[in-house]
Design a protein around this motif. Sequence first.
Motif, PDB file in Angstrom:
ATOM      1  N   GLU A  14      24.899  -7.554   0.270  1.00 29.83           N
ATOM      2  CA  GLU A  14      24.984  -6.888   1.791  1.00 29.83           C
ATOM      3  C   GLU A  14      26.179  -7.559   2.265  1.00 29.83           C
ATOM      4  OE1 GLU A  14      23.535  -4.677   3.287  1.00 29.83           O
ATOM      5  OE2 GLU A  14      21.682  -4.109   2.355  1.00 29.83           O
ATOM      6  N   GLU A  24      15.392 -10.227  -4.069  1.00 29.30           N
ATOM      7  CA  GLU A  24      15.759 -10.387  -2.831  1.00 29.30           C
ATOM      8  C   GLU A  24      16.802 -11.019  -2.344  1.00 29.30           C
ATOM      9  OE1 GLU A  24      12.183 -10.910  -0.699  1.00 29.30           O
ATOM     10  OE2 GLU A  24      11.139  -9.021  -1.232  1.00 29.30           O
ATOM     11  N   ASP A  25      17.016 -12.222  -2.884  1.00 30.43           N
ATOM     12  CA  ASP A  25      18.183 -13.209  -2.546  1.00 30.43           C
ATOM     13  C   ASP A  25      19.391 -12.615  -2.865  1.00 30.43           C
ATOM     14  OD1 ASP A  25      16.474 -15.292  -1.701  1.00 30.43           O
ATOM     15  OD2 ASP A  25      16.177 -15.846  -3.758  1.00 30.43           O
ATOM     16  N   TYR A  26      19.493 -11.928  -4.197  1.00 34.71           N
ATOM     17  CA  TYR A  26      20.575 -11.134  -4.624  1.00 34.71           C
ATOM     18  C   TYR A  26      21.085  -9.953  -3.707  1.00 34.71           C
ATOM     19  CZ  TYR A  26      23.638  -7.813  -7.188  1.00 34.71           C
ATOM     20  OH  TYR A  26      24.508  -7.093  -7.396  1.00 34.71           O
ATOM     21  N   TRP A  27      20.219  -9.144  -3.113  1.00 38.32           N
ATOM     22  CA  TRP A  27      20.367  -8.208  -2.463  1.00 38.32           C
ATOM     23  C   TRP A  27      20.995  -8.443  -1.168  1.00 38.32           C
ATOM     24  CZ3 TRP A  27      21.148  -4.471  -5.293  1.00 38.32           C
ATOM     25  CH2 TRP A  27      20.107  -3.937  -6.266  1.00 38.32           C
ATOM     26  N   ARG A  28      20.364  -9.477  -0.580  1.00 36.11           N
ATOM     27  CA  ARG A  28      20.981 -10.135   0.847  1.00 36.11           C
ATOM     28  C   ARG A  28      22.432 -10.596   0.512  1.00 36.11           C
ATOM     29  NH1 ARG A  28      17.515 -13.931   1.185  1.00 36.11           N
ATOM     30  NH2 ARG A  28      15.826 -12.521   2.132  1.00 36.11           N
TER      31      ARG A  28
END
Length: 340
Positions: free
Chosen positions: A188, A181-185
């Motif tokens: 983005e 989730e940290d990676y996707w944020r």
Amino acid sequence: MTTLQQFNQQMQPAIDQTMQGVVVSHPLIGEYRGLKEMLSYHLGWDVKFNRGEVQGKRIRPLLVLLTCAACNNNHWEKALPAAAAVELLHNFSLIHDDIEDRSPLRRGRETVWKKWGDALAINAGDALFSLSFEALHNLKQTCSDNVVIQALKIVNTTCVKLTGGQHLDISYENERAIGLEDYWRMIEGKTAALISASIQLGAVIGGASDQTQQYLAEFGRSLGIAFQIQDDWLGIWGDAARTGKSTESDLLAGKKSLPIVFALQNKGKFTERWLAGPIQPEEVGYLANLLIEEGAQSYTEKQAENYTHQALQSLESANLSNEAGQALHELALMLLKRNS
């Protein structure tokens, strides 16, 4: 010659000319000894031959112009100020990224900080940031005040996302592990934001309907995410001779790219070595192979496929059936299947 190649042949010289009108011909830049030289070097205007190799592919301004043309009966010239603005903004971020990542090479030659030092490189990046907004303000010559205001809002919001994503990227270097989730944020903001903004600018300037703008915004977001995933793949398994950037840097710098973040969730041999301390240059090949064995490469490729599908589906929903729409589809496919 493909439709994309035909548009590209027309657009690239116009993009270059518009950018030079903002940078090289600026009444102030030439007054500060050496600044024009640095900016021209980074933007690839200091060489007469093989400019494409040092300038980059100018992907983001192409997205602006093709989207505008696809929404506006193949007319794209009115979007040139926005195309120049996003490319200058992109290059501001590249100069600063190279400093922050300590990358010695960009597009096969020395980065600005490596050639002139950190302080002057930071300043050169700041100059490009300022000039990108000057380019954007030139939209008042081709568009209504309402469109100019919308364009400024898109770019301002994107700048915050862009620097926010880079903030996370740098911050994560001090953490041995982060979640997906940290990676996707992070991506983005770091990559998807500017690619999505390029497409949104083209849609707004091209007069697209609200529904079409929504489809294109979704297309841009998915395209940007897929682009970064592909970049992560190339950062470990790509050919440095083709990418112009070392494939060791992501592992050595502790970058939280998708293959690495995925592997850290598995808590296997890669995780054990990663958590033990900084990676040494002689270990890079071994760890790259270990990532393959633990499924990180195949996971990364699968995620790229998923976002590629989402991007193309959103573009199809926008129903851009003219020649520029076909070229935009062709460019998306090229970006999503690149090897450099």
